[in-house]
Design a protein around this motif. Structure first.
Motif, PDB file in Angstrom:
ATOM      1  N   ALA A 110      68.332  15.973 100.406  1.00 35.40           N
ATOM      2  CA  ALA A 110      68.759  16.320 101.764  1.00 35.40           C
ATOM      3  C   ALA A 110      68.862  17.837 101.907  1.00 35.40           C
ATOM      4  O   ALA A 110      69.096  18.558 100.939  1.00 35.40           O
ATOM      5  CB  ALA A 110      70.101  15.673 102.100  1.00 35.40           C
ATOM      6  N   LEU A 111      68.698  18.285 103.142  1.00 32.82           N
ATOM      7  CA  LEU A 111      68.919  19.685 103.509  1.00 32.82           C
ATOM      8  C   LEU A 111      70.101  19.747 104.451  1.00 32.82           C
ATOM      9  O   LEU A 111      70.150  19.013 105.445  1.00 32.82           O
ATOM     10  CB  LEU A 111      67.684  20.266 104.196  1.00 32.82           C
ATOM     11  CG  LEU A 111      67.865  21.621 104.898  1.00 32.82           C
ATOM     12  CD1 LEU A 111      68.181  22.721 103.890  1.00 32.82           C
ATOM     13  CD2 LEU A 111      66.634  21.979 105.722  1.00 32.82           C
ATOM     14  N   TYR A 112      71.047  20.621 104.131  1.00 26.65           N
ATOM     15  CA  TYR A 112      72.186  20.900 105.012  1.00 26.65           C
ATOM     16  C   TYR A 112      72.152  22.388 105.331  1.00 26.65           C
ATOM     17  O   TYR A 112      72.066  23.213 104.428  1.00 26.65           O
ATOM     18  CB  TYR A 112      73.510  20.527 104.325  1.00 26.65           C
ATOM     19  CG  TYR A 112      73.531  19.111 103.797  1.00 26.65           C
ATOM     20  CD1 TYR A 112      73.651  18.027 104.666  1.00 26.65           C
ATOM     21  CD2 TYR A 112      73.403  18.850 102.431  1.00 26.65           C
ATOM     22  CE1 TYR A 112      73.667  16.719 104.186  1.00 26.65           C
ATOM     23  CE2 TYR A 112      73.414  17.553 101.945  1.00 26.65           C
ATOM     24  CZ  TYR A 112      73.536  16.491 102.822  1.00 26.65           C
ATOM     25  OH  TYR A 112      73.536  15.197 102.346  1.00 26.65           O
ATOM     26  N   ASP A 113      72.183  22.731 106.618  1.00 28.55           N
ATOM     27  CA  ASP A 113      72.018  24.130 107.010  1.00 28.55           C
ATOM     28  C   ASP A 113      73.114  24.535 107.998  1.00 28.55           C
ATOM     29  O   ASP A 113      72.986  24.338 109.219  1.00 28.55           O
ATOM     30  CB  ASP A 113      70.642  24.336 107.645  1.00 28.55           C
ATOM     31  CG  ASP A 113      70.291  25.807 107.793  1.00 28.55           C
ATOM     32  OD1 ASP A 113      71.211  26.647 107.723  1.00 28.55           O
ATOM     33  OD2 ASP A 113      69.100  26.123 107.974  1.00 28.55           O
ATOM     34  N   PRO A 114      74.215  25.104 107.503  1.00 32.20           N
ATOM     35  CA  PRO A 114      75.336  25.463 108.380  1.00 32.20           C
ATOM     36  C   PRO A 114      75.025  26.574 109.367  1.00 32.20           C
ATOM     37  O   PRO A 114      75.852  26.873 110.239  1.00 32.20           O
ATOM     38  CB  PRO A 114      76.433  25.876 107.387  1.00 32.20           C
ATOM     39  CG  PRO A 114      75.701  26.267 106.151  1.00 32.20           C
ATOM     40  CD  PRO A 114      74.487  25.393 106.089  1.00 32.20           C
ATOM     41  N   ARG A 115      73.845  27.171 109.287  1.00 31.69           N
ATOM     42  CA  ARG A 115      73.451  28.160 110.291  1.00 31.69           C
ATOM     43  C   ARG A 115      73.113  27.487 111.611  1.00 31.69           C
ATOM     44  O   ARG A 115      73.082  28.145 112.657  1.00 31.69           O
ATOM     45  CB  ARG A 115      72.241  28.954 109.791  1.00 31.69           C
ATOM     46  CG  ARG A 115      72.469  29.724 108.506  1.00 31.69           C
ATOM     47  CD  ARG A 115      71.181  30.346 107.996  1.00 31.69           C
ATOM     48  NE  ARG A 115      70.147  29.344 107.742  1.00 31.69           N
ATOM     49  CZ  ARG A 115      68.904  29.612 107.343  1.00 31.69           C
ATOM     50  NH1 ARG A 115      68.551  30.881 107.140  1.00 31.69           N
ATOM     51  NH2 ARG A 115      68.027  28.645 107.137  1.00 31.69           N
ATOM     52  N   ARG A 116      72.881  26.169 111.576  1.00 27.95           N
ATOM     53  CA  ARG A 116      72.519  25.402 112.757  1.00 27.95           C
ATOM     54  C   ARG A 116      73.727  24.583 113.224  1.00 27.95           C
ATOM     55  O   ARG A 116      74.354  23.867 112.432  1.00 27.95           O
ATOM     56  CB  ARG A 116      71.352  24.465 112.452  1.00 27.95           C
ATOM     57  CG  ARG A 116      70.057  25.170 112.121  1.00 27.95           C
ATOM     58  CD  ARG A 116      68.977  24.148 111.794  1.00 27.95           C
ATOM     59  NE  ARG A 116      68.801  23.196 112.878  1.00 27.95           N
ATOM     60  CZ  ARG A 116      67.854  23.269 113.808  1.00 27.95           C
ATOM     61  NH1 ARG A 116      67.000  24.273 113.794  1.00 27.95           N
ATOM     62  NH2 ARG A 116      67.750  22.348 114.745  1.00 27.95           N
ATOM     63  N   ALA A 117      74.014  24.657 114.502  1.00 26.02           N
ATOM     64  CA  ALA A 117      75.192  23.965 115.043  1.00 26.02           C
ATOM     65  C   ALA A 117      75.076  22.451 114.950  1.00 26.02           C
ATOM     66  O   ALA A 117      76.088  21.748 114.909  1.00 26.02           O
ATOM     67  CB  ALA A 117      75.398  24.377 116.503  1.00 26.02           C
ATOM     68  N   ASP A 118      73.834  21.936 114.908  1.00 28.05           N
ATOM     69  CA  ASP A 118      73.646  20.485 114.882  1.00 28.05           C
ATOM     70  C   ASP A 118      73.524  19.915 113.476  1.00 28.05           C
ATOM     71  O   ASP A 118      73.348  18.705 113.308  1.00 28.05           O
ATOM     72  CB  ASP A 118      72.404  20.102 115.694  1.00 28.05           C
ATOM     73  CG  ASP A 118      71.119  20.737 115.153  1.00 28.05           C
ATOM     74  OD1 ASP A 118      71.223  21.721 114.389  1.00 28.05           O
ATOM     75  OD2 ASP A 118      70.029  20.254 115.490  1.00 28.05           O
ATOM     76  N   SER A 119      73.612  20.757 112.449  1.00 31.19           N
ATOM     77  CA  SER A 119      73.391  20.271 111.087  1.00 31.19           C
ATOM     78  C   SER A 119      74.652  19.652 110.496  1.00 31.19           C
ATOM     79  O   SER A 119      75.738  20.245 110.561  1.00 31.19           O
ATOM     80  CB  SER A 119      72.933  21.414 110.170  1.00 31.19           C
ATOM     81  OG  SER A 119      72.863  20.978 108.823  1.00 31.19           O
ATOM     82  N   THR A 161      61.204  18.586  92.048  1.00 33.17           N
ATOM     83  CA  THR A 161      60.083  19.280  92.677  1.00 33.17           C
ATOM     84  C   THR A 161      60.151  19.149  94.195  1.00 33.17           C
ATOM     85  O   THR A 161      59.758  20.082  94.924  1.00 33.17           O
ATOM     86  CB  THR A 161      58.729  18.756  92.167  1.00 33.17           C
ATOM     87  OG1 THR A 161      58.677  17.333  92.300  1.00 33.17           O
ATOM     88  CG2 THR A 161      58.514  19.130  90.723  1.00 33.17           C
ATOM     89  N   ALA A 162      60.678  18.017  94.693  1.00 34.40           N
ATOM     90  CA  ALA A 162      60.879  17.883  96.136  1.00 34.40           C
ATOM     91  C   ALA A 162      61.922  18.883  96.624  1.00 34.40           C
ATOM     92  O   ALA A 162      61.797  19.441  97.724  1.00 34.40           O
ATOM     93  CB  ALA A 162      61.292  16.461  96.488  1.00 34.40           C
ATOM     94  N   GLN A 163      62.953  19.139  95.816  1.00 33.50           N
ATOM     95  CA  GLN A 163      63.928  20.171  96.173  1.00 33.50           C
ATOM     96  C   GLN A 163      63.253  21.544  96.258  1.00 33.50           C
ATOM     97  O   GLN A 163      63.536  22.326  97.177  1.00 33.50           O
ATOM     98  CB  GLN A 163      65.058  20.226  95.146  1.00 33.50           C
ATOM     99  CG  GLN A 163      66.069  19.095  95.247  1.00 33.50           C
ATOM    100  CD  GLN A 163      67.200  19.258  94.256  1.00 33.50           C
ATOM    101  OE1 GLN A 163      67.136  18.724  93.151  1.00 33.50           O
ATOM    102  NE2 GLN A 163      68.227  20.002  94.636  1.00 33.50           N
ATOM    103  N   ALA A 164      62.388  21.831  95.298  1.00 29.49           N
ATOM    104  CA  ALA A 164      61.672  23.115  95.330  1.00 29.49           C
ATOM    105  C   ALA A 164      60.808  23.217  96.577  1.00 29.49           C
ATOM    106  O   ALA A 164      60.785  24.261  97.253  1.00 29.49           O
ATOM    107  CB  ALA A 164      60.814  23.269  94.074  1.00 29.49           C
ATOM    108  N   ALA A 165      60.098  22.140  96.911  1.00 26.34           N
ATOM    109  CA  ALA A 165      59.250  22.154  98.102  1.00 26.34           C
ATOM    110  C   ALA A 165      60.073  22.357  99.364  1.00 26.34           C
ATOM    111  O   ALA A 165      59.690  23.127 100.259  1.00 26.34           O
ATOM    112  CB  ALA A 165      58.457  20.838  98.192  1.00 26.34           C
ATOM    113  N   LEU A 166      61.219  21.693  99.432  1.00 24.74           N
ATOM    114  CA  LEU A 166      62.079  21.833 100.609  1.00 24.74           C
ATOM    115  C   LEU A 166      62.653  23.240 100.692  1.00 24.74           C
ATOM    116  O   LEU A 166      62.742  23.831 101.780  1.00 24.74           O
ATOM    117  CB  LEU A 166      63.184  20.778 100.547  1.00 24.74           C
ATOM    118  CG  LEU A 166      64.050  20.576 101.778  1.00 24.74           C
ATOM    119  CD1 LEU A 166      63.227  20.399 103.039  1.00 24.74           C
ATOM    120  CD2 LEU A 166      64.971  19.361 101.572  1.00 24.74           C
ATOM    121  N   ALA A 167      63.016  23.808  99.547  1.00 23.02           N
ATOM    122  CA  ALA A 167      63.539  25.181  99.536  1.00 23.02           C
ATOM    123  C   ALA A 167      62.486  26.169 100.029  1.00 23.02           C
ATOM    124  O   ALA A 167      62.782  27.078 100.823  1.00 23.02           O
ATOM    125  CB  ALA A 167      63.990  25.549  98.126  1.00 23.02           C
TER     126      ALA A 167
END
Length: 265
Positions: A159-168, A201-207
């Motif tokens: 999963a990706l969590y991005d606190p820079r986005r208000a909807d995340s 590797t999926a984490q690396a791709a997402l990063a």
């Protein structure tokens, strides 16, 4: 970017999704990886190979013979060595252009609060619920995107969590800190060797997609779809099948909600 770098990263530069601008973003990126086990080995090796310029590796464990079945950066002659040092050696053997910083300690709240302001994003490659909550809380406080991975037995999560986005959402929106969680470990449950590589590797791709999204946003372009938070991806290694669950931000979350208190420890 010099001629040697242009040659090394030429297969990235040929991609319209990356190009020179994207590769320059990778070179200038500063990424923290918490955990140098199965997930961290796979993620760090690919981020290093891809040319991410500065990697911080944090883990307090040492290489054990039982790790060698799946933690592919470690070798039999490095049993007993701190995992972060072993992983740093493996990255340097692939790409000596990457600056690797090793932190042979557990990532606790004070250290995370000190380390996070200087990084662009964080990969959670650890193996326990308490540390995951500490990492998430620190990322929310510092407004840093978090790529979270998990793997046990034959099942993985991403999963990706991005606190820079208000909807995340944040990790605590999906997995509340006060939830009754039974800790499971590879030593008792076992783990399918390729599973940690698939998730790592999926984490690396997402990063890398998150870093490319920063370039796209700066240029007024649409960011890659993978870099949008709100999806919990689950991997069933028995069927080699990914499924996706949409997750939403919890307005009452104890970490990112209104009036939230940060987790310490």
């Amino acid at each position: 970017m010099n001629d040697d770098e242009l040659l090394r990263y030429s297969r990235h530069i040929l991609l319209d999704d990356i190009g020179i601008e994207g590769q320059e973003r990778f070179r200038g990126a500063h990424v923290l990886i918490v955990g140098a086990g199965g997930l961290g080995c796979a993620a760090a090796l690919y981020l290093g190979a891809a040319g991410v310029g500065h990697l911080i590796l944090a883990d307090d464990d040492t290489v054990d013979a039982t790790n060698l079945q799946r933690q592919v950066a470690h070798t039999a002659d490095r049993v007993g060595m701190p995992k972060v040092e072993s992983l740093a050696q493996a990255i340097a053997a692939i790409n000596p252009l990457v600056r690797t910083e090793v932190v042979a300690r557990r990532a606790d709240a004070p250290w995370l609060a000190q380390a996070l302001p200087g990084v662009d994003l964080v990969l959670d490659c650890c193996d326990n619920f308490h540390t995951r909550q500490l990492i998430n809380s620190a990322c929310v406080a510092a407004r840093k995107p978090l790529v979270s991975g998990a793997a046990i037995a034959m099942d993985g999560q991403l999963a990706l969590y991005d606190p820079r986005r208000a909807d995340s959402p944040c990790y605590a929106c999906v997995f509340p800190p006060d939830a009754a969680v039974e800790e499971v470990a590879c030593a008792t449950m076992g783990v399918f060797a390729p599973l940690v590589g698939m998730v790592g590797t999926a984490q690396a791709a997402l990063a890398l997609q998150v870093l490319l999204a920063d370039v796209a946003t700066a240029e007024g372009r649409k960011p890659p779809a993978a870099a949008l938070p709100g999806s919990l991806r689950m991997l069933d290694a028995r069927a080699i099948d990914w499924s996706t669950l949409r997750v939403a931000r919890d307005p009452h979350c104890p970490v990112c909600g209104a009036g939230a208190a940060r987790i310490s420890g």
